[in-house]
Design an enzyme around this catalytic site. Structure first.
Site: not given
Length: 453
Positions: A11, A105-106
């Site tokens: 993350d 983003d993850e």
């Protein structure tokens, strides 16, 4: 549950804001808020410096300004975010072919499917987690990531949360229960303030206390589906596998809120922001869709979807926002919404433009762009603008935070604009904080910049 810790969750920390701070040296170490900037705007991401003042995602921008008036409020640069995300996802695919991106983003990674699976003892995965973090920072120019590794997706995500910000955490096999037990029940995805309060009233505040309840007690209190889910998660039980990307049949975005939201206006603003994000992704993929879907999860974890099929495929944020807010208006939100999602399916590779495009007032209502005055980082009042769809895209070229290039001064970014002027700070990720200059908004020497792929 696996015998080894072979699922990695990465993350990126405060991703949108971190990219802005990376590319804008004058903002490093200062509060930065990315999101809609009009009076209907919603915060997408807040830097850790802004979070110290209580600013958080899904908060109305007006409230964020009241809490942290000295922050830099930026409209966002999705080309830059996508470029950074591609670098990170590329690094993860070097580890394993099974990478499941959840957003820009993850992502989850199945380490057992990679070439180095024979080195997945505790020391091996710990070293790998640290190496991934170091590589992400090096390849992205300083972005930080939190990495968790565990025997299931649920525990890997918990581990990355425990590592935040800018750290790594490995849940050693056999320690899953010991890791979970002291944590607050709020740590479990889906447990919001309403559910937490109901559990508190029966003496349950930690995961250990939750684990000691039997299944009948939980389902009686929270319902069959939600109670069964919590019963399993409190024991660390999660049998979901990592699913690699497949052919795109739909595109969607969703967010779980830190606190349940009851205000329909706030939910409509969040849905509008998500519509813009879906539109951006559709255009980036050169595709469109006919069916617009709204996903909601109530305070009691009950989840519903509502859909509407359009006359023709679209990638227009206005059309998606109009449709999804109409679906949302039919839903009773008074008990609290913990998750909201917007998606488009029925994919096509062409777009049927609106025969009757909305007027400026409707555009403003649909996109959250209002032209309201604001102040960025101590500068004079300037007009702001959010992301807008294609017919008015030229108007948003001077949105706060946007990249620009001047024939004489070189690359920089929009500090703010209004009253026929645009103020630019000339700096890049590789320079120190740069000078600020103001120009006529129609100055031919100033043009919108681009982000390298």
């Amino acid at each position: 549950m696996r015998r080894q810790a072979t699922i990695l969750h990465l993350d990126l920390d405060a991703f949108f804001a971190a990219v802005e701070q990376r590319d804008k040296p004058s903002l490093r170490g200062k509060p930065v808020v990315v999101g809609g900037l009009g009076h209907r705007g919603v915060v997408s991401t807040a830097s850790y410096e802004a979070r110290l003042f209580g600013v958080r995602s899904a908060m109305r921008t007006a409230e964020a300004r009241a809490r942290c008036p000295h922050a830099a409020y930026l409209s966002g640069r999705f080309d830059a975010y996508r470029a950074a995300s591609r670098v990170v996802m590329g690094r993860l695919r070097e580890i394993s072919p099974l990478v499941e991106p959840l957003s820009l983003d993850e992502a989850f990674v199945d380490l057992a499917a990679g070439d180095e699976s024979r080195h997945l003892d505790l020391d091996g995965v710990t070293a790998l987690a640290e190496q991934v973090r170091a590589d992400v920072a090096e390849r992205t120019g300083g972005l930080t990531a939190s990495v968790g590794v565990a025997s299931s997706k649920f525990l890997a995500k918990i581990a990355s949360e425990l590592a935040k910000p800018d750290g790594s955490y490995v849940v050693a096999p056999g320690t899953e229960i010991a890791t979970l037990d002291p944590l607050s029940v709020r740590t479990i995805p889906g447990v919001g303030p309403v559910t937490a309060e109901r559990l508190r009233r029966i003496g349950v505040q930690t995961v250990e206390q939750l684990r000691r309840l039997d299944l009948l007690e939980l389902t009686s209190l929270l319902g069959t589906a939600y109670g069964t889910s919590l019963h399993s998660l409190a024991r660390g039980e999660d049998h979901r596998g990592v699913v690699a990307e497949r052919e795109t049949k739909s595109l969607s975005v969703e967010d779980t809120f830190e606190t349940d939201i009851t205000d329909p206006r706030v939910l409509a603003d969040v849905a509008t922001t998500m519509s813009r994000r879906v539109s951006e992704r559709l255009r980036a993929n050169a595709t469109s869709g006919r069916t617009v879907t709204l996903k909601i999860r109530h305070h009691d974890f009950e989840t519903h979807t509502r859909s509407a099929t359009l006359a023709g495929p679209t990638d227009d944020a206005r059309v998606i926002a109009r449709t999804v807010t109409g679906l949302l208006a039919e839903i009773d939100t008074s008990s609290g919404i913990r998750l909201l999602g917007v998606g488009v399916s029925g994919m096509a590779d062409w777009v049927q433009d609106d025969l009757f495009p909305p007027d400026d007032d409707e555009l403003a209502a649909a996109t959250g762009s209002t032209g309201a005055a604001t102040t960025l980082a101590g500068e004079p009042d300037i007009a702001t603008a959010g992301a807008v769809p294609r017919p008015l895209r030229a108007r948003s070229r001077w949105a706060p935070g946007a990249d620009v290039v001047h024939d004489e001064h070189g690359p920089g970014w929009v500090w703010g604009s209004g009253l026929g002027r645009v103020t630019v700070r000339f700096e890049t990720a590789t320079t120190g904080p740069g000078p600020v200059r103001t120009f006529d908004a129609e100055d031919p020497s100033l043009t919108p910049g681009t982000v390298e792929p």
